[in-house]
Scaffold this motif. Structure first.
Motif, PDB file in Angstrom:
ATOM      1  N   UNK A 145      14.164   5.283   1.086  1.00 23.55           N
ATOM      2  CA  UNK A 145      12.743   4.958   0.947  1.00 23.55           C
ATOM      3  C   UNK A 145      12.002   5.173   2.275  1.00 23.55           C
ATOM      4  N   UNK A 149      13.733   0.496   2.612  1.00 20.45           N
ATOM      5  CA  UNK A 149      12.347   0.030   2.502  1.00 20.45           C
ATOM      6  C   UNK A 149      11.992  -0.800   3.735  1.00 20.45           C
ATOM      7  N   UNK A 197       9.123  -0.135   6.748  1.00 16.22           N
ATOM      8  CA  UNK A 197       8.138  -1.090   7.261  1.00 16.22           C
ATOM      9  C   UNK A 197       8.249  -1.241   8.775  1.00 16.22           C
ATOM     10  N   UNK A 207       6.736   1.798  10.279  1.00 20.35           N
ATOM     11  CA  UNK A 207       5.276   1.729  10.169  1.00 20.35           C
ATOM     12  C   UNK A 207       4.701   0.822  11.259  1.00 20.35           C
ATOM     13  N   UNK A 210      -2.243   8.118   9.112  1.00 21.23           N
ATOM     14  CA  UNK A 210      -2.124   6.796   9.744  1.00 21.23           C
ATOM     15  C   UNK A 210      -0.693   6.336   9.493  1.00 21.23           C
ATOM     16  N   UNK A 256       0.435   4.024   7.802  1.00 21.24           N
ATOM     17  CA  UNK A 256       0.635   3.660   6.396  1.00 21.24           C
ATOM     18  C   UNK A 256       0.631   4.831   5.438  1.00 21.24           C
ATOM     19  N   UNK A 264       3.489   5.710   2.451  1.00 18.11           N
ATOM     20  CA  UNK A 264       3.623   5.270   1.057  1.00 18.11           C
ATOM     21  C   UNK A 264       3.269   6.390   0.089  1.00 18.11           C
ATOM     22  N   UNK A 265       2.207   7.118   0.427  1.00 14.57           N
ATOM     23  CA  UNK A 265       1.814   8.226  -0.447  1.00 14.57           C
ATOM     24  C   UNK A 265       2.886   9.302  -0.455  1.00 14.57           C
ATOM     25  N   UNK A 317       6.236   8.979   0.147  1.00 16.03           N
ATOM     26  CA  UNK A 317       7.484   8.631  -0.524  1.00 16.03           C
ATOM     27  C   UNK A 317       7.291   8.623  -2.037  1.00 16.03           C
ATOM     28  N   UNK A 373       5.310  10.601  -3.772  1.00 16.07           N
ATOM     29  CA  UNK A 373       5.355  12.003  -4.206  1.00 16.07           C
ATOM     30  C   UNK A 373       6.778  12.551  -4.118  1.00 16.07           C
ATOM     31  N   UNK A 378       3.297  -1.590  -1.881  1.00 15.84           N
ATOM     32  CA  UNK A 378       4.590  -2.085  -1.467  1.00 15.84           C
ATOM     33  C   UNK A 378       4.514  -2.879  -0.164  1.00 15.84           C
ATOM     34  N   UNK A 416       4.969  -7.781   2.434  1.00 18.07           N
ATOM     35  CA  UNK A 416       5.448  -8.029   3.779  1.00 18.07           C
ATOM     36  C   UNK A 416       4.316  -8.168   4.776  1.00 18.07           C
ATOM     37  N   UNK A 417       3.404  -7.209   4.736  1.00 18.79           N
ATOM     38  CA  UNK A 417       2.350  -7.253   5.734  1.00 18.79           C
ATOM     39  C   UNK A 417       1.344  -8.342   5.449  1.00 18.79           C
ATOM     40  N   UNK A 477      -3.982  -2.653   8.402  1.00 19.10           N
ATOM     41  CA  UNK A 477      -3.069  -1.531   8.188  1.00 19.10           C
ATOM     42  C   UNK A 477      -3.399  -0.923   6.827  1.00 19.10           C
ATOM     43  N   UNK A 478      -2.830   0.246   6.563  1.00 14.99           N
ATOM     44  CA  UNK A 478      -3.051   0.892   5.273  1.00 14.99           C
ATOM     45  C   UNK A 478      -4.279   1.777   5.284  1.00 14.99           C
ATOM     46  N   UNK A 479      -4.735   2.102   4.072  1.00 15.42           N
ATOM     47  CA  UNK A 479      -5.795   3.097   3.892  1.00 15.42           C
ATOM     48  C   UNK A 479      -7.068   2.812   4.682  1.00 15.42           C
ATOM     49  N   UNK A 528      -7.426   0.952   7.419  1.00 12.02           N
ATOM     50  CA  UNK A 528      -7.138   0.346   8.723  1.00 12.02           C
ATOM     51  C   UNK A 528      -8.185   0.729   9.773  1.00 12.02           C
ATOM     52  N   UNK A 568      -5.695   8.432  -3.265  1.00 12.53           N
ATOM     53  CA  UNK A 568      -4.538   9.000  -2.563  1.00 12.53           C
ATOM     54  C   UNK A 568      -4.590  10.522  -2.464  1.00 12.53           C
ATOM     55  N   UNK A 620     -10.816   8.800   5.977  1.00 11.73           N
ATOM     56  CA  UNK A 620      -9.772   9.827   5.927  1.00 11.73           C
ATOM     57  C   UNK A 620     -10.168  10.979   5.008  1.00 11.73           C
TER      58      UNK A 620
END
Lengths: 294, 402
Positions: free
Chosen positions: A37, A100, A104, A107, A214, A216, A219-220, A222, A224, B1, B5-6, B40-42, B44, B211, B237
């Motif tokens: 992952x 996984x 993280x 990341x 970025x 993060x 995720x996109x 993995x 695909x 996902x 956690x975050x 974090x993420x899209x 961020x 995405x 983005x």
């Protein structure tokens, strides 16, 4: 006709990069039955390393593959030895959770080192295209596609024409027998894991040039890549390439001839449809226990 | 996902010695204000900018004696740009951290569920960046948007400007590629309505998923439609990705309007190349150069803390949200009755670095958004004319042709 050709070219170029990224994932699964992952995170890590090399030393990001790939290969080797090897024979769910967690951690580390802001790599040719009649072929995509093909051919040659490749295939198909004929399966597994991660690194260097990213973004990727290797058949390199090209074409044609709103969904619908007909994927091998199952 | 956690990552910006139980009730206890941002993420990029804005506001408020003579502490969680995580975060802020007040998050997508949590708990929710009209159609009493206008009106001035051009100068055709997002879509739809009424023919209109990374096929389709003008509803983005794909495709419409991305100043310039920014127009709520009350003090402090005067718009919006909250608290004189804070905001105007803000009954703002344009490598304010820093010059000139 021009639109059709343009869409076909863009889809193939996209599929080529997907194929390179997916090849490592399927290779690792094929030999070790580990679903990595963290593969997408390694793609993005390579993109960041490529950015750093380009930004710091001014080295062309695509030429930087010669630095990025060995670096990440070494990282893959260490990762395998330290993290994956101890639970390699554990149930698959354990390795999924472990990788996984690794994703993280990667990341978070990337966020700490490079920040969570969007990063772009902009070599001089990034906005340029080859113009052929009414068609445009983005230079970065073309260069990336060529590199992807070269790396995939090299990988295929290693797997099919070398002693190492035979050892890998032997370790994949029957580890116990491979040990009996003198193949060190544990060493092969480490090598395959590192090779798979290195392939992800090559793909990461290319995608870093093609798209902003970025930490993060993995995720996109993995999502695909998993769909692609399942479509092609888990563990099949040829299947991953075929699946990737179909995925790229599906995205491009859906965007052009239906709607961009469905461009990221339709390829997954194709995966579902294929799996209904061929549960083992396009080029996957049906296991004996599956074949006799009612 | 990442959410699970975050989501538990808590960035406490509180000063040392804070109350472990969160909000304190004593006269000397700090006032604890909670928020969750997409660090974090899209999202961020804007999420971190908003965090900076809140930090600057906290520093300046405390330096000025705090709120109701009490220090302000911030508790900021990371929702990882995830709609589920943000609900858990705001529930935790209210139920576990026992914060005294709330501040909102970034983007309509995240403010939609977060504001529902605040409303259920009857807590004032001033949000810095959630302009979708959908937010204000739910009959909420505690929700307020701390910008000048909702999303459907954010491109209004520019669309009206184009619509009023003489026939010979007005674009004849337009394309509307839009992110499937509750903020981006209303901006584009609002502009499209005005432009179509003015006779600008729509030759391409499509949404794409969040995405989406590859914009080449969209550009190929737009190129085939050959519009004079592109109105692009985007976040950061995808705004950058689309512009880069347009450049690769050799597709440069006469006019390019984008939401969000061009307002990120240096980051936008770095991402698309400084030579390609010339003439790009965009909706924007703030300019570091504006002479609105308190703006230069804010920019000075931002520079002190973060080393640049290139203040991201989202940092300014977050700061303004803090100003709105502070105005209500100071005027009411208490934080106990949050309904009274909301009532005060509905009945009064608040002076912020974005200008004077006031609200309708539903919490939506009543003003007009600013229109910016990149000119000679600098993002200028071009509309409305009375607060403009430069004159609007219609036309996108990528490649330094300007």
């Amino acid at each position: 006709m021009t639109q059709l050709l343009q869409t076909l070219i863009l889809g193939l170029l996209l599929g080529g990069v997907y194929a390179l990224a997916a090849s490592g994932l399927t290779l690792i699964f094929g030999v070790m039955k580990v679903i990595n992952i963290a593969h997408g995170a390694f793609v993005i890590l390579a993109a960041f390393i490529t950015y750093w090399i380009w930004d710091t030393f001014g080295i062309d990001p695509l030429m930087g593959i010669f630095i990025t790939t060995p670096l990440v290969f070494a990282l893959g080797w260490i990762t395998y030895k330290v993290i994956v090897a101890p639970i390699r024979t554990a149930p698959m769910a354990s390795t999924v959770l472990l990788t996984f967690g690794l994703a993280l951690v990667l990341e978070g580390a990337m966020g700490e080192i490079w920040g969570n802001n969007s990063t772009s790599i902009r070599p001089s040719y990034v906005d340029e295209s080859f113009i052929v009649g009414d068609l445009f072929l983005p230079k970065a995509q073309v260069y990336g596609g060529v590199i992807a093909v070269v790396v995939l051919v090299l990988l295929w040659l290693v797997l099919t024409k070398s002693w190492l490749g035979r050892a890998i295939r032997a370790a994949a198909s029957n580890p116990d027998s491979a040990e009996l004929v003198g193949i060190k399966v544990a060493a092969v597994a480490a090598l395959v894991f590192a090779l798979g991660i290195a392939a992800a690194a090559a793909a990461g260097a290319i995608t870093g040039v093609l798209y902003p990213f970025v930490p993060g973004s993995h995720y996109q990727w993995i999502a695909r890549l998993l769909a692609i290797v399942v479509l092609g058949g888990l563990g099949s390199l040829n299947g991953a390439v075929l699946g990737a090209i179909l995925f790229g074409l599906a995205e491009a044609f859906t965007s052009t001839y239906w709607s961009p709103a469905w461009a990221t969904a339709v390829p997954y619908a194709i995966v579902f449809a294929v799996l209904l007909v061929r549960p083992q994927g396009l080029m996957g091998t049906r296991l004996r226990e599956d074949a006799v199952a009612p | 996902m990442a959410a699970a956690v975050t989501g538990v990552l808590v960035t406490s910006l509180a000063a040392c010695g804070g109350d472990d139980d969160g909000g304190g009730g004593g006269a000397d206890d700090p006032i604890v204000i909670g928020s969750s941002l997409p660090l974090t993420g899209e999202f961020s990029q804007p999420g971190q900018a908003a965090q900076q804005g809140y930090e600057v506001w906290q520093e300046m408020v405390n330096a000025d004696g705090g709120l109701l003579d009490r220090d302000v502490e911030l508790v900021i969680k990371d929702d990882a740009s995830n709609q589920n995580t943000i609900v858990a975060d705001y529930n935790a802020l209210i139920g576990q951290d026992n914060v005294d007040l709330l501040l909102g998050t970034f983007s309509s997508l995240l403010n939609l569920p977060a504001s529902a949590v605040a409303e259920k708990n009857q807590m004032l929710y001033v949000e810095p960046a959630g302009g979708s009209p959908e937010l204000f159609s739910r009959g909420f009493e505690y929700l307020f948007f701390a910008q000048q206008s909702t999303a459907d009106r954010q491109g209004l001035l520019f669309a009206e400007y184009v619509a009023e051009l003489p026939d010979a100068e007005r674009p004849k055709t337009a394309a509307y590629p839009t992110l499937d997002d509750p903020f981006a879509m209303p901006v584009v739809n609002g502009m499209r309505e005005i432009l179509e009424e003015a006779g600008v023919e729509t030759v391409y209109s499509e949404t794409y998923a969040i995405d989406t990374r590859n914009f080449d096929s969209i550009v190929s389709s737009m190129r085939g439609a050959d519009p004079d003008m592109v109105v692009h509803g985007a976040q950061f983005e995808d705004g950058v990705g689309m512009t880069r794909a347009m450049l690769k495709g050799g597709f440069a419409p006469d006019v390019l309007f984008q939401t969000n991305a061009p307002s990120f100043r240096q980051q936008y310039e770095d991402s698309v190349g400084p030579e390609n920014t010339e003439g790009v127009t965009f909706g924007v709520s703030h300019s570091p150069e504006a002479d609105s009350e308190g703006n230069q003090e804010f920019v000075d402090k931002y520079e002190d803390m973060f080393g640049t005067r290139e203040v991201p718009e989202d940092a300014a919006d977050a700061y303004a949200a803090g100003q709105v909250l502070a105005a209500a608290v100071e005027s009411v004189g208490s934080i106990e009755d949050q309904g009274a804070l909301a009532d005060w905001l509905r009945e009064n105007e608040v002076t912020t670095i974005l200008g004077d803000l006031s609200w309708n009954e539903d919490g939506s703002p009543t003003g007009d958004f600013l229109i910016g344009q990149w000119q000679d490598g600098v993002p200028e304010i071009v509309l409305p004319v009375d607060v403009s820093t430069a004159e609007l010059s219609l036309g996108w000139k990528p490649g330094g042709a300007g």
